[in-house]
Write an enzyme that holds these catalytic residues in place. Sequence first.
Site, mmCIF file in Angstrom:
data_model
loop_
_atom_site.group_PDB
_atom_site.id
_atom_site.type_symbol
_atom_site.label_atom_id
_atom_site.label_comp_id
_atom_site.label_asym_id
_atom_site.label_seq_id
_atom_site.Cartn_x
_atom_site.Cartn_y
_atom_site.Cartn_z
ATOM 1 C CB CYS A 162 -1.033 1.469 0.982
ATOM 2 S SG CYS A 162 -0.582 1.405 2.683
HETATM 3 N N1 CO8 Z 1 -0.686 -4.610 22.631
HETATM 4 C C1 CO8 Z 1 -1.738 -4.754 23.453
HETATM 5 N N2 CO8 Z 1 -2.880 -4.050 23.337
HETATM 6 C C2 CO8 Z 1 -2.948 -3.150 22.329
HETATM 7 C C3 CO8 Z 1 -1.897 -2.931 21.441
HETATM 8 C C4 CO8 Z 1 -0.730 -3.701 21.608
HETATM 9 N N3 CO8 Z 1 0.309 -3.551 20.813
HETATM 10 N N4 CO8 Z 1 -2.267 -1.993 20.558
HETATM 11 C C5 CO8 Z 1 -3.502 -1.612 20.885
HETATM 12 N N5 CO8 Z 1 -3.934 -2.303 21.968
HETATM 13 C C6 CO8 Z 1 -5.205 -2.190 22.656
HETATM 14 C C7 CO8 Z 1 -5.894 -0.876 22.356
HETATM 15 O O1 CO8 Z 1 -5.403 0.172 23.183
HETATM 16 C C8 CO8 Z 1 -7.343 -1.192 22.628
HETATM 17 O O2 CO8 Z 1 -7.566 -1.177 24.013
HETATM 18 P P1 CO8 Z 1 -8.972 -0.634 24.602
HETATM 19 O O3 CO8 Z 1 -9.991 -1.573 24.027
HETATM 20 O O4 CO8 Z 1 -8.764 -0.741 26.056
HETATM 21 O O5 CO8 Z 1 -9.085 0.749 24.062
HETATM 22 C C9 CO8 Z 1 -7.461 -2.656 22.176
HETATM 23 O O6 CO8 Z 1 -6.112 -3.186 22.199
HETATM 24 C C10 CO8 Z 1 -8.020 -2.787 20.782
HETATM 25 O O7 CO8 Z 1 -7.347 -1.833 19.924
HETATM 26 P P2 CO8 Z 1 -7.775 -1.572 18.443
HETATM 27 O O8 CO8 Z 1 -9.282 -1.408 18.378
HETATM 28 O O9 CO8 Z 1 -6.904 -0.490 17.884
HETATM 29 O O10 CO8 Z 1 -7.359 -2.966 17.820
HETATM 30 P P3 CO8 Z 1 -7.724 -3.528 16.426
HETATM 31 O O11 CO8 Z 1 -8.367 -4.853 16.599
HETATM 32 O O12 CO8 Z 1 -8.397 -2.527 15.565
HETATM 33 O O13 CO8 Z 1 -6.278 -3.790 15.785
HETATM 34 C C11 CO8 Z 1 -4.882 -2.739 14.116
HETATM 35 C C12 CO8 Z 1 -5.387 -2.714 15.570
HETATM 36 C C13 CO8 Z 1 -4.103 -4.032 13.916
HETATM 37 C C14 CO8 Z 1 -3.978 -1.549 13.873
HETATM 38 C C15 CO8 Z 1 -6.091 -2.721 13.138
HETATM 39 O O14 CO8 Z 1 -6.991 -1.701 13.523
HETATM 40 C C16 CO8 Z 1 -5.719 -2.507 11.722
HETATM 41 O O15 CO8 Z 1 -4.943 -3.231 11.136
HETATM 42 N N6 CO8 Z 1 -6.332 -1.520 11.055
HETATM 43 C C17 CO8 Z 1 -6.089 -1.222 9.683
HETATM 44 C C18 CO8 Z 1 -4.861 -0.429 9.606
HETATM 45 C C19 CO8 Z 1 -4.377 -0.249 8.208
HETATM 46 O O16 CO8 Z 1 -4.653 -0.941 7.279
HETATM 47 N N7 CO8 Z 1 -3.585 0.750 8.086
HETATM 48 C C20 CO8 Z 1 -2.922 1.002 6.909
HETATM 49 C C21 CO8 Z 1 -1.567 1.359 7.289
HETATM 50 S S1 CO8 Z 1 -0.427 1.104 6.038
HETATM 51 C C22 CO8 Z 1 -0.458 2.386 4.987
HETATM 52 O O17 CO8 Z 1 -1.436 3.006 4.775
HETATM 53 C C23 CO8 Z 1 0.847 2.781 4.356
HETATM 54 C C24 CO8 Z 1 1.345 4.010 5.033
HETATM 55 C C25 CO8 Z 1 2.720 4.310 4.592
HETATM 56 C C26 CO8 Z 1 3.772 3.373 5.153
HETATM 57 C C27 CO8 Z 1 4.285 3.789 6.471
HETATM 58 C C28 CO8 Z 1 5.585 3.127 6.806
HETATM 59 C C29 CO8 Z 1 6.110 3.458 8.203
#
Ligand code: CO8
Length: 379
Positions: A162
């Site tokens: 990133c």
């Molecule tokens: N639909 C429905 N429910 C879902 C889904 C979905 N798609 N996904 C997860 N859930 C569920 C989970 O299973 C969980 O259920 P339970 O409570 O029963 O366990 C519930 O929803 C809540 O899940 P989360 O706590 O995971 O949800 P969040 O509110 O945290 O949202 C996010 C998830 C959006 C992923 C959030 O945590 C986030 O954005 N975090 C930061 C991530 C981030 O910034 N990452 C950086 C990645 S980018 C990067 O570093 C570059 C890498 C290189 C590039 C790669 C290219 C391929």
Amino acid sequence: MPTYRPTEEVVISGAGLWTPEHVLTNEELVDVLNRYADDYNQTHQAEIEAGELSAVATSSAEFIEKASGIRQRYVFEKDGILEADRMRPRLAERSDDELSHQAEMAINAARKALAAAKREGSQIDAVIVSCAYTARAYPAIAIEVQNALGIDGFGFDMLVACSAATFALHRANEMVRAGSAGAVLVINPELTSPQVNYRDRDSHFIFGDVATAMVVERGDQAEGDHVYDILGTQAKTVFSNNIRSNFGYISHAYESDPFGPDKLFHQEGRKVFKEVCPMAADHLEQQVDQVGIAVTDVKRWWLHQANINMNQLITKRLLGEVASNDVAPIVLDRYANTASAGSIIAFNLHHEDLQSGDVGVICSFGAGYSIGSLVLKKR
Ligand code: CO8
């Protein structure tokens, strides 16, 4: 290539953005994942009931928008992604004599940045292609781009996930400052879609493809209409396994599936959210303080685009209130997370209205962990 003396004046003199033509909506991605999940879960019902296999979890468009702020993303190739028995883009392999996909993306953005800086390829001394993945190790994509744009001098590729764009801008700034180049083209062809696991509901919606570019050059030669002095840069990395892909050239020597889930993007998103937000806010506070500016005097924050809730939390911690879209523009509703290009897309779309003397900050944060920032002042 000419020789240069060291300089104190380094500027960003032009920016470019290339957006692929194909749009993928949340609804389309949810539909294919849910079709795949239903089919898999039905086929493996007995093993799932016996606890031998885990069911594939379904996704929801409402969750995606609420949890991330993402509504759609652009992809270089849409064909293949929405087929439940494929779920990866169908990219036509190109021969060694053809321009590679990533070089094509890079050139599209680079030409726009060159035009904005009022520069020709012949006036550039170095090319840095910096992104989350390069399609191959060698020859460098940057050298392919250098050749296609008629640039004398040198080029190299960089990978910092990133923070690939900001860290490359730092290197360009240092090269120009030291006199090893007079003008550097920094390009971020983020072709993320081949690395997305479209079968994993936790991450299938996160990424989009895009290319961004910037010209960094000596301040005494800049001719662009929107020129920004680089007042300060800062970088920080802290090792974390919470965002990871194990794909690499060594995959060929392992017995495991070279394209298994751990070889694609995977993360502990909640942990990333909790750990990165305070790090990014503290970093920004220190960075702005270091150049002698109050955070409230920063006109624009071009922040990394991973999650709208992250950006809101960071600006609230920094400024005492959630920044408006004018102060910290959000582009991820349209572009999704484009790895290192997010903050540079925000800059591209939201910088021309700034007035002479206005200060803005570019900042990336993500895998590594890595955080990189630049404080800019409009001329
Ligand atoms: N639909 C429905 N429910 C879902 C889904 C979905 N798609 N996904 C997860 N859930 C569920 C989970 O299973 C969980 O259920 P339970 O409570 O029963 O366990 C519930 O929803 C809540 O899940 P989360 O706590 O995971 O949800 P969040 O509110 O945290 O949202 C996010 C998830 C959006 C992923 C959030 O945590 C986030 O954005 N975090 C930061 C991530 C981030 O910034 N990452 C950086 C990645 S980018 C990067 O570093 C570059 C890498 C290189 C590039 C790669 C290219 C391929």
